[in-house]
Each structure stands twice: as C-alpha cells, then as structure tokens.
Design an enzyme around this catalytic site. Sequence first.
Site, PDB file in Angstrom:
ATOM      1  N   THR A  92       0.860  -1.179   0.000  1.00  0.00           N
ATOM      2  CA  THR A  92       0.000   0.000   0.000  1.00  0.00           C
ATOM      3  C   THR A  92       0.902   1.236   0.000  1.00  0.00           C
ATOM      4  OG1 THR A  92      -0.138   0.387   2.396  1.00  0.00           O
ATOM      5  CG2 THR A  92      -1.577  -1.325   1.473  1.00  0.00           C
ATOM      6  N   CYS A  93       0.276   2.424   0.023  1.00  0.00           N
ATOM      7  CA  CYS A  93       1.094   3.639   0.031  1.00  0.00           C
ATOM      8  C   CYS A  93       1.889   3.770   1.325  1.00  0.00           C
ATOM      9  CB  CYS A  93       0.211   4.868  -0.178  1.00  0.00           C
ATOM     10  SG  CYS A  93      -1.083   5.066   1.069  1.00  0.00           S
ATOM     11  N   ASN A  94       1.443   3.112   2.384  1.00  0.00           N
ATOM     12  CA  ASN A  94       2.102   3.255   3.686  1.00  0.00           C
ATOM     13  C   ASN A  94       2.934   2.054   4.113  1.00  0.00           C
ATOM     14  OD1 ASN A  94       1.314   5.884   4.358  1.00  0.00           O
ATOM     15  ND2 ASN A  94      -0.680   5.186   5.052  1.00  0.00           N
ATOM     16  N   HIS A 152       1.313  -9.346  14.558  1.00  0.00           N
ATOM     17  CA  HIS A 152       1.489  -8.188  13.676  1.00  0.00           C
ATOM     18  C   HIS A 152       0.426  -8.178  12.573  1.00  0.00           C
ATOM     19  CE1 HIS A 152       3.546  -4.994  11.482  1.00  0.00           C
ATOM     20  NE2 HIS A 152       3.410  -5.730  10.390  1.00  0.00           N
ATOM     21  N   SER A 163      -1.799   1.451  11.577  1.00  0.00           N
ATOM     22  CA  SER A 163      -1.978   2.383  10.470  1.00  0.00           C
ATOM     23  C   SER A 163      -1.600   3.802  10.847  1.00  0.00           C
ATOM     24  CB  SER A 163      -3.435   2.363   9.986  1.00  0.00           C
ATOM     25  OG  SER A 163      -3.778   1.100   9.468  1.00  0.00           O
ATOM     26  N   GLU A 221      -8.215   2.901  10.829  1.00  0.00           N
ATOM     27  CA  GLU A 221      -8.779   3.100   9.486  1.00  0.00           C
ATOM     28  C   GLU A 221      -9.149   1.744   8.870  1.00  0.00           C
ATOM     29  OE1 GLU A 221      -7.345   2.285   6.441  1.00  0.00           O
ATOM     30  OE2 GLU A 221      -5.348   1.647   7.022  1.00  0.00           O
ATOM     31  N   GLN A 232      -9.618   0.889   5.554  1.00  0.00           N
ATOM     32  CA  GLN A 232      -9.212   0.558   4.191  1.00  0.00           C
ATOM     33  C   GLN A 232      -8.180  -0.566   4.146  1.00  0.00           C
ATOM     34  OE1 GLN A 232      -9.389   3.731   5.292  1.00  0.00           O
ATOM     35  NE2 GLN A 232     -11.118   4.494   4.084  1.00  0.00           N
ATOM     36  N   ALA A 289     -12.046  19.498  -6.281  1.00  0.00           N
ATOM     37  CA  ALA A 289     -12.060  18.119  -6.794  1.00  0.00           C
ATOM     38  C   ALA A 289     -10.773  17.390  -6.445  1.00  0.00           C
ATOM     39  CB  ALA A 289     -12.270  18.123  -8.309  1.00  0.00           C
ATOM     40  N   GLY A 290     -10.128  17.808  -5.347  1.00  0.00           N
ATOM     41  CA  GLY A 290      -8.884  17.175  -4.921  1.00  0.00           C
ATOM     42  C   GLY A 290      -9.119  15.917  -4.107  1.00  0.00           C
ATOM     43  N   GLU A 291      -8.055  15.424  -3.498  1.00  0.00           N
ATOM     44  CA  GLU A 291      -8.109  14.154  -2.761  1.00  0.00           C
ATOM     45  C   GLU A 291      -9.075  14.219  -1.589  1.00  0.00           C
ATOM     46  OE1 GLU A 291      -5.086  11.191  -0.286  1.00  0.00           O
ATOM     47  OE2 GLU A 291      -4.271  12.788  -1.556  1.00  0.00           O
TER      48      GLU A 291
END
Length: 419
Positions: free
Chosen positions: A49-51, A98, A108, A113, A115, A189-191
């Site tokens: 993921t991004c993280n 973990h 997270s 969160e 997701q 219209a951003g994130e």
Amino acid sequence: MSLLVLGINHKTASVALRERVAFGPEVAPRALQELMCTQGVGEAVILSTCNRTELYCSLEPEGDSHLVRMWLQNFHQLDENELNSCLYQYHGEEAVRHLMRVSCGLDSLVLGEPQILGQMKLAYTQSQKVGSLKGTLDRMFQKTFSVAKRVRTETEIGASAVSVAFAAVSLAKRIFSDLSHTKVLLVGAGETIELVARHLKEQAVSQMMVANRTLERAQNLAQEFDAKIMTLEQIPDYLPQADIVISSTASPLPIIGKGLVERALKARRQQPILLVDIAVPRDIEPEVDELNDAYLYTVDDLQGIIEQNMATRQQAANQAEIIIEEERDNFMAWYRSLESVKLIQDYRGHAEQVCQQELLLALQALAQGKDSQQVLQRLARRLTNKLIHTPTQALNQAGKDGNQDLLTVLAHNLKLGQH
C-alpha cells in the site's frame, strides 16, 4: 514450518523509499511467483500500500529470513544498507500478532482506518490466484479476517471520525440525521473532496454536485459518484439547491461570500444550509456565520471533533489489543498442534505396521495347521512386547538419568499407578 513477516512502513521508511519498494498490481503476480521460487519459501502473500510493503511467508525447514530479505533487495535493486535500516521482521506468534494488528488498523497512520482490511483481502485473493497459498498461511489470513470482524463488532475502533473528510460528513449526519434526502455541493475536486464524496456515497445522499475550476478533474468525480458538475462561476446558480456545502480548494481568496449565501437562503425560503469549510486558506467568508439559517464550520471546528474521537478510538484500540492477544493464542495453539498431529500419525502408522506384520505371521501359522490357541497367545505376547518396547525404553532411560519430571509425565500419560 515457520512463519515470517518482513517489511517496511510509514514509521520506518520515507515516502521515497516506500515508493521504490512498492509492488504495483502489474508486477505483484510475477513477484509472488519469483518469491515462491526462493529456497525454503512454502507460501507467500505480498501486501503493498502507500504506507507499507510487507511479505508474509511460511518457511520450510531449509528456509531463512535472510534469503527472503535478499530476494526483496534484488527484486527492487536496492542498496543493502538503505533497506536494512528500515526493515523489520517478525517470527512465529509475533508474526501472527502483527498481521492481526495491521488488519484491524492498529498499525496504520490513521488509527483504526478500515481501508487496510480491504487491501489485505485483495493481497490474499491475488495469492490465491497465483497459487502461493496452500495451508498454514491461508488459515492464518482467514483467522485474521475473522479477528478484524470481531474487533469492528465488539469495539468502537471505526465508529468515530478521525479524518477531516470523515469528520465533515459525520458533522452533516449529526445535523441532518438522514442524509439520503439531502443535496450536497462539493467545491473542489482534490483528494480530500474525493474522500468526502466516498463517505457521502455510503450515506446514499440524493444528489451530489461538484464545482471546480477545471471541469476535467470534476468529470472524473462525476463519473464515479454520478454527480452533476459545474465551474466555480456557476456556483451562484446552483447554491440555492444545496442543503450541504463542503469546500476544499487551493484558492488564495474566498470563493463563497456572505452576499452569495444570503441570496441563496432567500431563494430557499430560509431553509437552512450547512457549510463546512475545510480549506486553508478559507474558501468561505467567516461573515457567513452571521446569517440566520447558515451554519458554518471550519477545519478548526472539525479538528476538535477529531481530537475527541481519537481518544475514543484509542480506548477501543486497547480493547482490540486484548482480543488480538486472545485470538493469537488460539491460532498458535492450532499451529503447534500441527506437529503433534504428524507425530500421532507416525505413531499410529508404526503401530499399524507392527500389527499387520504379526497378524500375517499368525495367519501363516494357522494355515500350517498349528494350534490356534498357541498362535493367538503368541500373537498377543509379540504385539504387547513390540508396542510397549519404546515406552519401556523411555521409562528405563528416565530412571537411569534420575529425571523425575519425565518419569512423572510418562507415568501420567501411560496411566501407571492408577487403580
């Protein structure tokens, strides 16, 4: 077989390194196949993921975490020292713990969160398709999904808004109760606005309108959320239709002024409007709050909600940790039982082999016309001697060694001295 987690995340590595270690959807299947070719890797799942990027593996006896680390380094052509300084690894029950903490959002960037659970399920499905899941790791992930569901059900880990987008929609829901009858105007219209739109869609709002400086970006949102689009210049025409306005742009000056809202309220026959300004600098003039029936909230107001809710989530996280410890112990009990199952199978197989050998000798003796009573007595004596041979040796050796603890265990399990 042993369990291994190897990875980096937002706590240990910079965005730049996380980008280089990521496995995009186009390379993940090939990466899984290559990882499975690494010596000693029996099963594998790659979560990216991004993280975080994490490798979950079950290792055969000849497997080694160093080989998995070398594979990761070589696949992404990374510098060894740079990677090792950010890498963490967990084995056995800590690996299980973990995985469960990650699935529940306890590890997270935003506590709790939801997701990450969906991303984990996608990683699991991808491994199923590639064929890199066979037994232990498969069971470990299925157990983890049930743990995450239990945590969501039994705690308030996901009930409170801890992001600006979620807080904005939660505020609207608190005021209107049921959002399914409301019309919402999104400015920008951003994130952040995209996240707001996702939360609004979950609440089944009757209509979404998106106003943006350029229509191209707004068009992408319109297609995904079935929204009506407009330019910023068209806001005065559509503002009277909006029950809720949520704005987040990069404009240096306010987009919505007091006069504009005042005219919209007149057109609405003084039906109230909720305005949530989550932009910095502000998109909505502060003087709007002076108007009757106009309820203006800023990002600072939302921050207060978020801070209160973070305290609630932390309390829920503490409850979740207790559930995870319990479920981890349950899984590890099953995991450790796998070795005993194999030992039992081997022991029973040995006993069955001895039985068949002696039975064959007995049948041969009967076929030769020998006395049946003598044959049966010999069969019983030989079976007894062979089946008690190994336990007798263990008792004898424990006695010679003076190992009283082992003698006690053997006596208990062989039910000796019990009348």
